[in-house]
Each structure stands twice: as C-alpha cells, then as structure tokens.
Scaffold this active site. Structure first.
Site, PDB file in Angstrom:
ATOM      1  CG  HIS A 149     -11.187   3.203  -4.436  1.00  0.00           C
ATOM      2  ND1 HIS A 149     -11.310   3.143  -5.803  1.00  0.00           N
ATOM      3  CD2 HIS A 149     -10.958   4.511  -4.138  1.00  0.00           C
ATOM      4  CE1 HIS A 149     -11.158   4.360  -6.308  1.00  0.00           C
ATOM      5  NE2 HIS A 149     -10.955   5.202  -5.321  1.00  0.00           N
ATOM      6  CG  HIS A 198      -8.893  -0.432   3.768  1.00  0.00           C
ATOM      7  ND1 HIS A 198      -7.930   0.374   4.364  1.00  0.00           N
ATOM      8  CD2 HIS A 198      -8.237  -1.147   2.826  1.00  0.00           C
ATOM      9  CE1 HIS A 198      -6.771   0.175   3.775  1.00  0.00           C
ATOM     10  NE2 HIS A 198      -6.922  -0.754   2.862  1.00  0.00           N
ATOM     11  CG  HIS A 214      -7.543  -4.760  -0.240  1.00  0.00           C
ATOM     12  ND1 HIS A 214      -7.508  -3.769  -1.197  1.00  0.00           N
ATOM     13  CD2 HIS A 214      -6.951  -4.236   0.871  1.00  0.00           C
ATOM     14  CE1 HIS A 214      -6.905  -2.699  -0.697  1.00  0.00           C
ATOM     15  NE2 HIS A 214      -6.573  -2.943   0.561  1.00  0.00           N
ATOM     16  CD  GLU A 222      -4.300  -4.842  -1.741  1.00  0.00           C
ATOM     17  OE1 GLU A 222      -3.857  -4.087  -0.859  1.00  0.00           O
ATOM     18  OE2 GLU A 222      -4.664  -4.422  -2.847  1.00  0.00           O
ATOM     19  CG  HIS A 275      -4.585  -3.491   4.224  1.00  0.00           C
ATOM     20  ND1 HIS A 275      -4.593  -3.174   2.876  1.00  0.00           N
ATOM     21  CD2 HIS A 275      -3.898  -4.645   4.318  1.00  0.00           C
ATOM     22  CE1 HIS A 275      -3.920  -4.081   2.206  1.00  0.00           C
ATOM     23  NE2 HIS A 275      -3.486  -4.991   3.062  1.00  0.00           N
ATOM     24  CB  THR A 308      -2.050  -1.843  -2.092  1.00  0.00           C
ATOM     25  OG1 THR A 308      -3.317  -1.626  -1.448  1.00  0.00           O
ATOM     26  CG2 THR A 308      -1.042  -2.404  -1.108  1.00  0.00           C
ATOM     27  CB  THR A 309      -5.306   2.161  -3.942  1.00  0.00           C
ATOM     28  OG1 THR A 309      -5.258   3.266  -3.028  1.00  0.00           O
ATOM     29  CG2 THR A 309      -5.868   0.953  -3.231  1.00  0.00           C
TER      30      THR A 309
HETATM   31  C1  LIG Z   1      -2.521   3.223   3.924  1.00  0.00           C
HETATM   32  C2  LIG Z   1      -4.026   3.223   3.770  1.00  0.00           C
HETATM   33  C3  LIG Z   1      -4.384   3.910   2.490  1.00  0.00           C
HETATM   34  C4  LIG Z   1      -4.355   5.300   2.445  1.00  0.00           C
HETATM   35  C5  LIG Z   1      -4.677   5.951   1.245  1.00  0.00           C
HETATM   36  C6  LIG Z   1      -5.013   5.208   0.102  1.00  0.00           C
HETATM   37  C7  LIG Z   1      -5.031   3.811   0.171  1.00  0.00           C
HETATM   38  C8  LIG Z   1      -4.729   3.166   1.349  1.00  0.00           C
HETATM   39  O1  LIG Z   1      -4.904   1.822   1.390  1.00  0.00           O
HETATM   40  S1  LIG Z   1      -3.762   0.750   1.387  1.00  0.00           S
HETATM   41  N1  LIG Z   1      -4.392  -0.531   0.707  1.00  0.00           N
HETATM   42  O2  LIG Z   1      -3.449   0.451   2.755  1.00  0.00           O
HETATM   43  O3  LIG Z   1      -2.666   1.267   0.622  1.00  0.00           O
HETATM   44  C9  LIG Z   1      -5.407   5.860  -1.168  1.00  0.00           C
HETATM   45  C10 LIG Z   1      -5.858   7.293  -0.971  1.00  0.00           C
HETATM   46  C11 LIG Z   1      -4.811   8.035  -0.172  1.00  0.00           C
HETATM   47  C12 LIG Z   1      -4.762   7.462   1.236  1.00  0.00           C
HETATM   48  C13 LIG Z   1      -3.611   8.133   2.005  1.00  0.00           C
HETATM   49  C14 LIG Z   1      -3.826   9.666   2.069  1.00  0.00           C
HETATM   50  C15 LIG Z   1      -4.011  10.259   0.686  1.00  0.00           C
HETATM   51  C16 LIG Z   1      -2.684  10.179  -0.057  1.00  0.00           C
HETATM   52  C17 LIG Z   1      -4.558  11.682   0.634  1.00  0.00           C
HETATM   53  O4  LIG Z   1      -3.626  12.663   0.954  1.00  0.00           O
HETATM   54  C18 LIG Z   1      -5.079  11.819  -0.811  1.00  0.00           C
HETATM   55  C19 LIG Z   1      -5.320  10.358  -1.307  1.00  0.00           C
HETATM   56  C20 LIG Z   1      -5.124   9.529  -0.028  1.00  0.00           C
HETATM   57 ZN   LIG Z   2      -5.549  -1.748   1.771  1.00  0.00          ZN
END
Ligand SMILES: CCc1cc2c(cc1OS(N)(=O)=O)CC[C@@H]1[C@@H]2CC[C@]2(C)[C@@H](O)CC[C@@H]12
Ligand SMILES: [Zn+2]
Length: 262
Positions: free
Chosen positions: A64, A94, A96, A106, A119, A199-200
């Site tokens: 992603h 990471h 975007h 975003e 982020h 955000t995902t």
């Molecule tokens: C905040 C950064 C972050 C953490 C996570 C995701 C995405 C994220 O990016 S964002 N753009 O900051 O929201 C998607 C996968 C998520 C993870 C947090 C931890 C989990 C929920 C795990 O327990 C299983 C899937 C994981």
């Molecule tokens: Zn992010």
C-alpha cells in the site's frame, strides 16, 4: 486471507465501507482543513519531537505504501506536548502520493491538495502494551502529517529514494539503519489537530492527528521515484504501479479542528 482492499476502481476508498463499515463513522480521516475554522486553544502548547536517539530498522513495501520502521522497544524516540497527554513512541513513517501532475496528499487545505503527504506514526506506549492494541484505542495513536510540495530537490530525501529499488515489490523489505526523520521536518512546527482515524482499512478511529502547516519541498524527480514501486508482488502476473495511494477527505461531522500558532 483477509479482505483485499486497494486504491482501484473496484476495491478503492468508495468501496471500503462494505468490508469496513466504520468508513462511514464519526471520526474518519483525512479531512479538508479549513484554516479559518480552526480554533485557537490556550491549553494547546507546542509539540516536541525527541528523535535524537531514534533507531531506524528497515524499509519495506507493504503493498500500500513504502514504510520505514523504528525500534519502539523503549522511549528513545517520541513525540510529546501539543494535544498529547504523554509521550507517544515513533513506530514507522510512510508516504501517500498520486500519479504525475496530480495532488496526492490525504488532507487538503481549503480544498487544495499537496503533491504528497508523509505520516510519522507514534503509539501510546504509556497506556497500551502493544502498537496493535493502541491502534484500536481512541487515544492510541498520534500521527504527524507533513505535506510535500514540488520545487527543488530535498537535500535528504535521496536517502529514502536511493533505497526504493530494494523494495520495488509488495512484501519486500531491506535493512535501513541510521536514518533520522528529523531531516524531513519543516522549519516550524505550527500545526492543526483533530481526532480521526487510520486512512486505510481497518480505518480504526484511534488517531490523534497533528498536521503541520508548513510543507517540505521535494522535486518532481524525487517524488517520481516513488512511482517505481509496485502495489503488486514480484510473482504477480500483472504489474501495478504504486500511485494514487491516498484516501480523499471525509466529513468533519461534529469534530472540532484546533490550531497552534498562525
Ligand atoms: C497509523 C498508521 C497506520 C497503521 C495501520 C494502517 C494504516 C496506517 O496508516 S495511516 N495512513 O496513518 O492510517 C493499516 C494497517 C493497520 C495499521 C495499524 C495496526 C493494525 C490495525 C494491525 O493490528 C492490523 C492492521 C494494522
Ligand atoms: Zn498514512
């Protein structure tokens, strides 16, 4: 295994609510930030980034985005102050971005997006035992959002773009030691803050967002390097260039947007 979501027509942000109903929740991210509506709050102080002893571990392609992970076994690198009640540990950062010539951030500011968004992800280790547990708690995560705008080369971003060839495909990762993200910060830390979500998918409503007002500047050439990455794995039959991996702004609903300084 698990649900397959992405950024395409069929599996993209407008479809996520079918597998993840919280997508239509009351504190979803990102949002469109309207500066004139951001409230000043005397209880909001400056944020402090204590990254001097941070330890980067690896760089990876999770299908992603490209992620740099840190050693979060103690409070060696934390964010504190601002809206936070205690220090939050740096876990990863990471990016975007979009396709060439489009806005890939975003968060947007008065309806305008930036080229990309960084982020820096932190978790509340003072209250929760693991990052995964914190990621499901309303005050579990603190994400520092930094806008990237196009201009001259960023003098330090090459340290990341030079490593992208090692993580071209989904599931690849490589050692990435000695990188301190302090070099990716703008000159001032004035910010907007609000309560939001990942955000995902799974879109957990567990993030205290701190979005810096001042963008950093990177070149189109540097940003273009990110588009060498693939959503797809090395064995996958069809190649899928990693681009447009951003979620559009979500309704603010009953939330308060606050700001620190002009
Ligand atoms: C905040 C950064 C972050 C953490 C996570 C995701 C995405 C994220 O990016 S964002 N753009 O900051 O929201 C998607 C996968 C998520 C993870 C947090 C931890 C989990 C929920 C795990 O327990 C299983 C899937 C994981
Ligand atoms: Zn992010």
């Amino acid at each position: 295994t698990g649900h397959h979501w992405g950024y395409g027509k069929e599996d993209g942000p407008s479809a996520w609510h079918t597998e993840y109903p919280v997508a239509k929740g009351n504190r979803q991210s990102p949002i469109d930030i309207i500066p004139d509506e951001a409230r000043r709050d005397s209880s909001l102080g400056p944020i402090f980034l204590k990254y001097d002893r941070c330890t980067s571990l690896n760089i990876a392609n999770n299908g992603h985005s490209v992620v740099v992970e840190f050693n979060d076994s103690d409070d060696r690198s934390v964010i504190q102050g601002g809206p936070l009640d205690n220090p939050y540990r740096l876990k990863q950062f990471h990016f975007h971005w979009a396709e060439k010539g489009c806005e890939g951030s975003e968060h947007t500011v008065a309806g305008v997006g930036y080229a990309s968004e960084l982020h820096l992800v932190h978790w509340n280790a003072a209250k929760y035992k693991t990052f995964e547990e914190a990621a499901t708690a309303p005050d579990g995560l603190a994400v520092l959002g930094i806008f990237l705008e196009l201009g001259d080369d960023h003098r330090w971003l090459h340290m990341i773009t030079d490593a992208l060839y090692m993580v071209k495909f989904k599931g690849s990762s490589s050692d990435f030691k000695g990188f301190n993200p302090k070099c990716l910060l703008p000159s001032n830390l004035h910010y907007w803050t609000y309560l939001g979500s990942l955000t995902t998918p799974p879109l957990h409503e567990s993030v205290i967002w701190i979005v810096l007002k001042e963008p950093i500047v990177v070149s189109e050439k540097q940003l273009g390097m990110f588009r060498l990455l693939q959503f797809s794995g090395e064995e996958d039959s069809q190649r899928m260039r990693m681009e447009n991996n951003f979620r559009p702004p979500q309704p603010l609903k009953e939330r308060l947007l606050r700001q620190f300084k002009q």
